[in-house]
Write a protein that holds these residues in place. Structure first.
Motif, short mmCIF file in Angstrom:
data_model
loop_
_atom_site.label_atom_id
_atom_site.label_comp_id
_atom_site.label_asym_id
_atom_site.label_seq_id
_atom_site.Cartn_x
_atom_site.Cartn_y
_atom_site.Cartn_z
N ARG A 25 0.84 -1.18 0.00
CA ARG A 25 0.00 0.00 0.00
C ARG A 25 0.88 1.23 0.00
NH1 ARG A 25 -2.20 1.32 6.04
NH2 ARG A 25 -0.19 1.79 6.87
N SER A 26 0.27 2.32 -0.30
CA SER A 26 0.98 3.59 -0.25
C SER A 26 0.59 4.29 1.03
CB SER A 26 0.62 4.46 -1.45
OG SER A 26 1.09 3.87 -2.63
N SER A 27 1.56 4.53 1.86
CA SER A 27 1.35 5.39 3.02
C SER A 27 2.52 6.36 2.99
CB SER A 27 1.30 4.58 4.31
OG SER A 27 2.50 4.61 5.02
N GLU A 28 2.47 7.31 3.84
CA GLU A 28 3.54 8.30 3.86
C GLU A 28 4.87 7.68 4.27
OE1 GLU A 28 4.38 12.70 5.81
OE2 GLU A 28 2.40 11.79 5.99
N TYR A 29 4.81 6.54 4.98
CA TYR A 29 6.03 5.95 5.54
C TYR A 29 6.29 4.51 5.09
CZ TYR A 29 5.17 9.96 8.50
OH TYR A 29 4.92 11.22 8.95
N ILE A 30 5.23 3.72 4.86
CA ILE A 30 5.39 2.30 4.55
C ILE A 30 5.01 2.02 3.10
CG2 ILE A 30 4.63 -0.05 5.10
CD1 ILE A 30 4.07 0.95 7.97
N ALA A 31 5.96 1.47 2.32
CA ALA A 31 5.66 1.06 0.95
C ALA A 31 5.01 -0.31 0.95
CB ALA A 31 6.94 1.05 0.11
N ASN A 32 5.56 -1.28 1.69
CA ASN A 32 4.95 -2.59 1.86
C ASN A 32 5.57 -3.31 3.05
OD1 ASN A 32 7.34 -3.81 0.78
ND2 ASN A 32 6.54 -3.42 -1.26
N SER A 33 4.85 -4.36 3.50
CA SER A 33 5.33 -5.12 4.65
C SER A 33 4.84 -6.56 4.57
CB SER A 33 4.86 -4.50 5.96
OG SER A 33 3.45 -4.62 6.10
N PHE A 34 5.48 -7.41 5.35
CA PHE A 34 5.14 -8.83 5.43
C PHE A 34 5.34 -9.28 6.86
CE2 PHE A 34 6.48 -13.27 5.47
CZ PHE A 34 5.50 -13.88 4.71
N ILE A 35 4.33 -9.99 7.42
CA ILE A 35 4.43 -10.53 8.78
C ILE A 35 3.92 -11.96 8.75
CG2 ILE A 35 3.69 -10.30 11.18
CD1 ILE A 35 2.98 -7.34 10.56
N ASP A 36 4.68 -12.88 9.36
CA ASP A 36 4.28 -14.28 9.38
C ASP A 36 4.80 -14.96 10.65
OD1 ASP A 36 3.26 -16.74 8.31
OD2 ASP A 36 5.29 -17.30 7.75
N VAL A 37 4.03 -15.89 11.18
CA VAL A 37 4.49 -16.78 12.25
C VAL A 37 4.19 -18.19 11.78
CG1 VAL A 37 4.25 -17.50 14.65
CG2 VAL A 37 4.10 -15.08 14.07
N SER A 38 5.21 -19.05 11.78
CA SER A 38 5.02 -20.43 11.33
C SER A 38 5.54 -21.41 12.37
CB SER A 38 5.72 -20.66 9.99
OG SER A 38 7.11 -20.44 10.11
N ARG A 39 4.94 -22.59 12.38
CA ARG A 39 5.37 -23.68 13.27
C ARG A 39 6.52 -24.41 12.59
NH1 ARG A 39 -0.78 -24.54 14.32
NH2 ARG A 39 -0.73 -25.00 12.13
N GLU A 40 7.62 -24.57 13.30
CA GLU A 40 8.80 -25.22 12.75
C GLU A 40 8.98 -26.65 13.25
OE1 GLU A 40 10.99 -23.36 10.44
OE2 GLU A 40 9.01 -22.42 10.48
N GLY A 41 8.16 -27.06 14.23
CA GLY A 41 8.28 -28.40 14.81
C GLY A 41 9.06 -28.34 16.12
N ASN A 42 8.93 -29.38 16.92
CA ASN A 42 9.60 -29.47 18.23
C ASN A 42 9.30 -28.27 19.13
OD1 ASN A 42 10.83 -32.00 17.70
ND2 ASN A 42 12.39 -30.94 16.49
#
Length: 136
Positions: A25-42
């Motif tokens: 998106r276009s904001s005055e400060y952020i062009a784009n972002s990505f956030i993720d939480v995944s299970r890796e096992g154990n």
């Protein structure tokens, strides 16, 4: 315990066993972002985030990560990190990406609240995502 690995920009789709937020998106400060939480096992979780500012920012990265554990019908905060903790953000950059690891207990339900931000001398903007996952 939270550990960190080398930063690799990641503006892609989510891996299996996860729920991701990818925002362009276009904001005055952020062009784009990505956030993720995944299970890796154990019992381990990977908390991945990346953010690109609209230009060189005075500070950019994760503003906060809060991890809570489900106890009965309520959530108990077990650890919280802010923008000044190791691996969370950097100064004088247009981008930042990192993956942090959290070791949980198998079978326990965790809530991850992740907030990314971009800040310059005239202000800042944030984007956030909450994940609820069982450790496997």
């Amino acid at each position: 315990a939270l550990s960190t690995v080398v930063s690799i920009p990641m503006f892609a789709a989510a891996a299996p066993n996860s729920t991701a937020l990818s925002v362009s998106r276009s904001s005055e400060y952020i062009a784009n972002s990505f956030i993720d939480v995944s299970r890796e096992g154990n019992g381990q979780f990977a908390i991945t985030f990346s953010i690109r500012g609209t230009g060189k920012m005075s500070r950019i990265g994760a503003k906060s990560i809060t991890i809570s554990e489900k106890v009965g019908s309520s959530w108990d905060e077990i650890v919280s990190y802010d923008q000044y903790d190791s691996g969370m953000s950097r100064t004088n950059s247009a981008t930042y990406a990192n993956t942090l690891y959290f070791d949980g207990n198998i079978g326990t339900e965790y809530k991850f609240e992740v907030v990314v931000f971009a800040q310059d001398t005239s202000g800042s903007d944030t984007e956030s995502k909450t994940f609820i996952l069982n450790a496997v």
